[in-house]
Scaffold this motif. Sequence first.
Motif, PDB file in Angstrom:
ATOM      1  N   ALA A 107     -40.876  88.069  10.274  1.00 15.61           N
ATOM      2  CA  ALA A 107     -42.286  89.028  10.683  1.00 15.61           C
ATOM      3  C   ALA A 107     -42.082  90.834  10.056  1.00 15.61           C
ATOM      4  CB  ALA A 107     -42.610  88.553  11.591  1.00 15.61           C
ATOM      5  N   PRO A 108     -41.595  90.706   9.187  1.00 17.11           N
ATOM      6  CA  PRO A 108     -41.214  91.876   8.632  1.00 17.11           C
ATOM      7  C   PRO A 108     -42.336  93.195   8.558  1.00 17.11           C
ATOM      8  CG  PRO A 108     -41.304  90.807   6.464  1.00 17.11           C
ATOM      9  CD  PRO A 108     -41.236  89.802   7.284  1.00 17.11           C
ATOM     10  N   VAL A 109     -43.588  92.545   8.027  1.00 16.25           N
ATOM     11  CA  VAL A 109     -44.907  93.670   9.159  1.00 16.25           C
ATOM     12  C   VAL A 109     -45.032  94.180   9.357  1.00 16.25           C
ATOM     13  CG1 VAL A 109     -47.953  94.196   7.450  1.00 16.25           C
ATOM     14  CG2 VAL A 109     -45.281  92.383   6.190  1.00 16.25           C
ATOM     15  N   HIS A 110     -44.837  92.937  10.547  1.00 16.38           N
ATOM     16  CA  HIS A 110     -45.475  92.904  11.691  1.00 16.38           C
ATOM     17  C   HIS A 110     -44.280  94.082  12.355  1.00 16.38           C
ATOM     18  CE1 HIS A 110     -48.506  89.472  11.742  1.00 16.38           C
ATOM     19  NE2 HIS A 110     -48.915  90.131  12.748  1.00 16.38           N
ATOM     20  N   VAL A 111     -42.791  93.503  12.549  1.00 18.97           N
ATOM     21  CA  VAL A 111     -41.823  94.700  13.286  1.00 18.97           C
ATOM     22  C   VAL A 111     -41.629  95.613  12.229  1.00 18.97           C
ATOM     23  CG1 VAL A 111     -39.118  94.775  13.222  1.00 18.97           C
ATOM     24  CG2 VAL A 111     -40.296  92.335  12.781  1.00 18.97           C
ATOM     25  N   ALA A 112     -42.315  96.346  11.451  1.00 19.96           N
ATOM     26  CA  ALA A 112     -42.332  97.678  11.135  1.00 19.96           C
ATOM     27  C   ALA A 112     -43.265  97.879  11.865  1.00 19.96           C
ATOM     28  CB  ALA A 112     -42.740  97.755   9.058  1.00 19.96           C
ATOM     29  N   ASN A 113     -44.833  96.976  12.030  1.00 22.92           N
ATOM     30  CA  ASN A 113     -45.645  98.082  12.734  1.00 22.92           C
ATOM     31  C   ASN A 113     -45.476  98.514  13.853  1.00 22.92           C
ATOM     32  OD1 ASN A 113     -48.052  98.185  10.703  1.00 22.92           O
ATOM     33  ND2 ASN A 113     -48.742  96.578  11.952  1.00 22.92           N
ATOM     34  N   ILE A 114     -44.122  97.304  14.561  1.00 22.27           N
ATOM     35  CA  ILE A 114     -43.988  97.638  15.981  1.00 22.27           C
ATOM     36  C   ILE A 114     -43.209  98.648  16.111  1.00 22.27           C
ATOM     37  CG2 ILE A 114     -42.860  96.935  17.934  1.00 22.27           C
ATOM     38  CD1 ILE A 114     -43.860  93.339  16.837  1.00 22.27           C
ATOM     39  N   ARG A 115     -42.343  99.084  14.734  1.00 26.05           N
ATOM     40  CA  ARG A 115     -41.040 100.218  15.134  1.00 26.05           C
ATOM     41  C   ARG A 115     -41.754 101.487  15.018  1.00 26.05           C
ATOM     42  NH1 ARG A 115     -37.923  97.974  10.937  1.00 26.05           N
ATOM     43  NH2 ARG A 115     -36.799  96.623  11.502  1.00 26.05           N
ATOM     44  N   ALA A 116     -42.999 101.561  14.628  1.00 26.93           N
ATOM     45  CA  ALA A 116     -44.132 102.643  13.858  1.00 26.93           C
ATOM     46  C   ALA A 116     -45.093 103.203  15.369  1.00 26.93           C
ATOM     47  CB  ALA A 116     -44.971 102.443  13.105  1.00 26.93           C
ATOM     48  N   LEU A 117     -44.701 101.903  16.086  1.00 32.06           N
ATOM     49  CA  LEU A 117     -45.445 102.863  17.476  1.00 32.06           C
ATOM     50  C   LEU A 117     -44.990 102.517  18.292  1.00 32.06           C
ATOM     51  CD1 LEU A 117     -48.048  99.063  16.911  1.00 32.06           C
ATOM     52  CD2 LEU A 117     -49.093 101.178  17.263  1.00 32.06           C
ATOM     53  N   ALA A 118     -43.966 102.322  18.712  1.00 33.15           N
ATOM     54  CA  ALA A 118     -42.982 102.398  19.572  1.00 33.15           C
ATOM     55  C   ALA A 118     -42.407 103.990  19.144  1.00 33.15           C
ATOM     56  CB  ALA A 118     -41.933 102.097  19.758  1.00 33.15           C
ATOM     57  N   ARG A 119     -42.893 104.500  17.802  1.00 33.40           N
ATOM     58  CA  ARG A 119     -41.776 106.117  17.639  1.00 33.40           C
ATOM     59  C   ARG A 119     -43.558 106.820  17.709  1.00 33.40           C
ATOM     60  NH1 ARG A 119     -38.250 103.573  13.328  1.00 33.40           N
ATOM     61  NH2 ARG A 119     -36.171 104.081  14.387  1.00 33.40           N
ATOM     62  N   ALA A 120     -44.379 105.736  17.524  1.00 32.50           N
ATOM     63  CA  ALA A 120     -45.981 107.020  17.670  1.00 32.50           C
ATOM     64  C   ALA A 120     -45.809 107.106  19.496  1.00 32.50           C
ATOM     65  CB  ALA A 120     -46.853 106.588  17.464  1.00 32.50           C
ATOM     66  N   HIS A 121     -45.197 106.178  20.638  1.00 27.21           N
ATOM     67  CA  HIS A 121     -45.509 106.447  21.509  1.00 27.21           C
ATOM     68  C   HIS A 121     -46.814 105.337  22.473  1.00 27.21           C
ATOM     69  CE1 HIS A 121     -42.048 109.502  22.172  1.00 27.21           C
ATOM     70  NE2 HIS A 121     -42.756 109.768  20.899  1.00 27.21           N
ATOM     71  N   TRP A 122     -46.770 104.818  21.665  1.00 27.35           N
ATOM     72  CA  TRP A 122     -47.824 103.704  21.736  1.00 27.35           C
ATOM     73  C   TRP A 122     -48.182 103.036  22.485  1.00 27.35           C
ATOM     74  CZ3 TRP A 122     -52.439 103.473  19.689  1.00 27.35           C
ATOM     75  CH2 TRP A 122     -53.324 101.546  20.091  1.00 27.35           C
ATOM     76  N   TRP A 123     -46.994 102.415  23.582  1.00 28.83           N
ATOM     77  CA  TRP A 123     -47.122 101.961  24.736  1.00 28.83           C
ATOM     78  C   TRP A 123     -46.383 102.882  25.834  1.00 28.83           C
ATOM     79  CZ3 TRP A 123     -44.429  98.608  20.641  1.00 28.83           C
ATOM     80  CH2 TRP A 123     -45.204  98.356  19.865  1.00 28.83           C
ATOM     81  N   ASP A 124     -46.115 104.423  25.533  1.00 30.81           N
ATOM     82  CA  ASP A 124     -46.217 104.392  26.472  1.00 30.81           C
ATOM     83  C   ASP A 124     -47.032 105.309  28.194  1.00 30.81           C
ATOM     84  OD1 ASP A 124     -43.511 105.200  24.740  1.00 30.81           O
ATOM     85  OD2 ASP A 124     -43.502 107.310  24.815  1.00 30.81           O
ATOM     86  N   GLY A 125     -47.001 104.728  28.953  1.00 31.39           N
ATOM     87  CA  GLY A 125     -48.063 105.055  29.513  1.00 31.39           C
ATOM     88  C   GLY A 125     -48.631 103.524  29.538  1.00 31.39           C
ATOM     89  N   ALA A 126     -48.409 102.482  29.090  1.00 33.86           N
ATOM     90  CA  ALA A 126     -49.326 101.285  28.768  1.00 33.86           C
ATOM     91  C   ALA A 126     -49.061 100.755  29.940  1.00 33.86           C
ATOM     92  CB  ALA A 126     -48.188 100.600  26.941  1.00 33.86           C
TER      93      ALA A 126
END
Lengths: 297, 297
Positions: free
Chosen positions: B70-89
């Motif tokens: 799932a390369p596109v989803h995995v790229a999204n997930i890495r980018a989300l983590a790097r944008a601190h998307w889930w910090d405080g989720a």
Amino acid sequence: MRLHTVLTSLAATLLLGAAAPLPMPAILSPQQIVDTAPPGAWQPVSPEDVLVMELATGQRIVIQLAPDFAPVHVANIRALARAHWWDGAGIVRVQDNYVVQWARMPEGQALPKGIDQHPPAEYDRPSAGLALRPLFYPDPYARQVGYANGWPVGSDGTRSWLTHCYGMVGVGRDMPPDTGTGEELYAVNGQAPRQLDRNIALVGRVVDGMPVLGALPRGTAALGFYAGPKQWVPIRTVQVAADMTPASRPNVETMQATSPAFAKYLDARANRRDPFFIRPASGVDLCNAPVPTRLAP
Amino acid sequence: MRLHTVLTSLAATLLLGAAAPLPMPAILSPQQIVDTAPPGAWQPVSPEDVLVMELATGQRIVIQLAPDFAPVHVANIRALARAHWWDGAGIVRVQDNYVVQWARMPEGQALPKGIDQHPPAEYDRPSAGLALRPLFYPDPYARQVGYANGWPVGSDGTRSWLTHCYGMVGVGRDMPPDTGTGEELYAVNGQAPRQLDRNIALVGRVVDGMPVLGALPRGTAALGFYAGPKQWVPIRTVQVAADMTPASRPNVETMQATSPAFAKYLDARANRRDPFFIRPASGVDLCNAPVPTRLAP
């Protein structure tokens, strides 16, 4: 997955006038088929075959016993409950993705009178006398799987046995096969450990309360045992439902394998066509299509 | 079941003199085979493919990502983590015997730049380019199952897909198939819900921390969602392991499918002959023989 909102077109069409075109029949999920099954699809379970465990927190775990498959062990378990064997016992082991186990501690206490100390290895039984409702999908463990007397079973044509599905309850034992009396029981809390089938006596299943058992903290000692008495989850009582007042006991019902609702349920489990799904699987694992059970109102 | 004490005849014979008869070779359990596998049986996972979730309690959940599937989803997930998307989720849903799910709440917030808002439906991929190590036991869901690139897969010969085994991580979505971006993820916490295979994008698996996720309280609202923010389990951070210091990041390793240890492990999973077992099953379910993973010391 985010919402899983099921748009029952039935509900929507109730708002339309009689002149509206006939609605497409709603495609029900397995749970909706269970929820809307007629009363005749359900059969009551004898309160002699129901065990009620009450934790010290007041939470209840309801277990249906399987005397058709392990009569000696089930007789032991009823007698142990009636001798208050587990009153004040504890859950002593929670191994992630395997089993939750409870026992009167310390181990090795003298059993009450009337308990068979060396029950036969009731790991399977003759297929004769069981009406098998086959599940026509391949299984990695058994030549044939299906449902008999309301239970998930594997079969080789001659012998049949209960299968270690989520929530199934079995009898702990030591290495020698005749050391399990029923005094120590476990419930499956993860992916079905079917390698245990025919190696241990299964005696029933949790029909209410798995969300409680499933959420218990995992033990940190070897094999998921709790590290000590402070971690044990105290059990207040384990009773046979028949010994409780009618007002206080749970009334367990299971779905009849011969009912049209059960056939619809199995088909829906194997072929999800309700709105969330894009591609039905055309198959289902025995342990992923459990016999529906409920507590009667 | 009570003790599961494994008497390694090897250890016992160390006490005997050289004149003693040769010991029977010890019959190892699957876990013992994993524990004694040589270093060459293990391969490291790139820290770019590892996600580390830290709960507010300090507990860590380590997730291996599956870019081959799932390369596109995995790229999204890495980018989300790097944008601190889930910090405080928070973990917002725990449905017993189904899934644990986490999300930044409330839903519907604008995604960071660079996230593909409509990834392709990466529910399966061409089988070409994957070296399948088949598991030769029947499966109720797929024509063929086995292992590819270190993952459990189903295959129809042309297409291959990850399977919803215990601990596998997938992408929550709404009804339309292209609504899952990776912003909301779930992990399987019970019997494999393989009906979801090819209906949703799987992106990885929990390799450490399932005992934590598995023991979370079950949600009481519809579909196991927590009833409100007070029940949410707060997440401190989700990071890509490559962004952590070498000293603080987990080093994930998986067992090589081509190693002799893996062949021995699969055989032992299908044919338990270690002391507790009386009757080997001669088969095993794909999800009951997970690829061994570990955190390197």
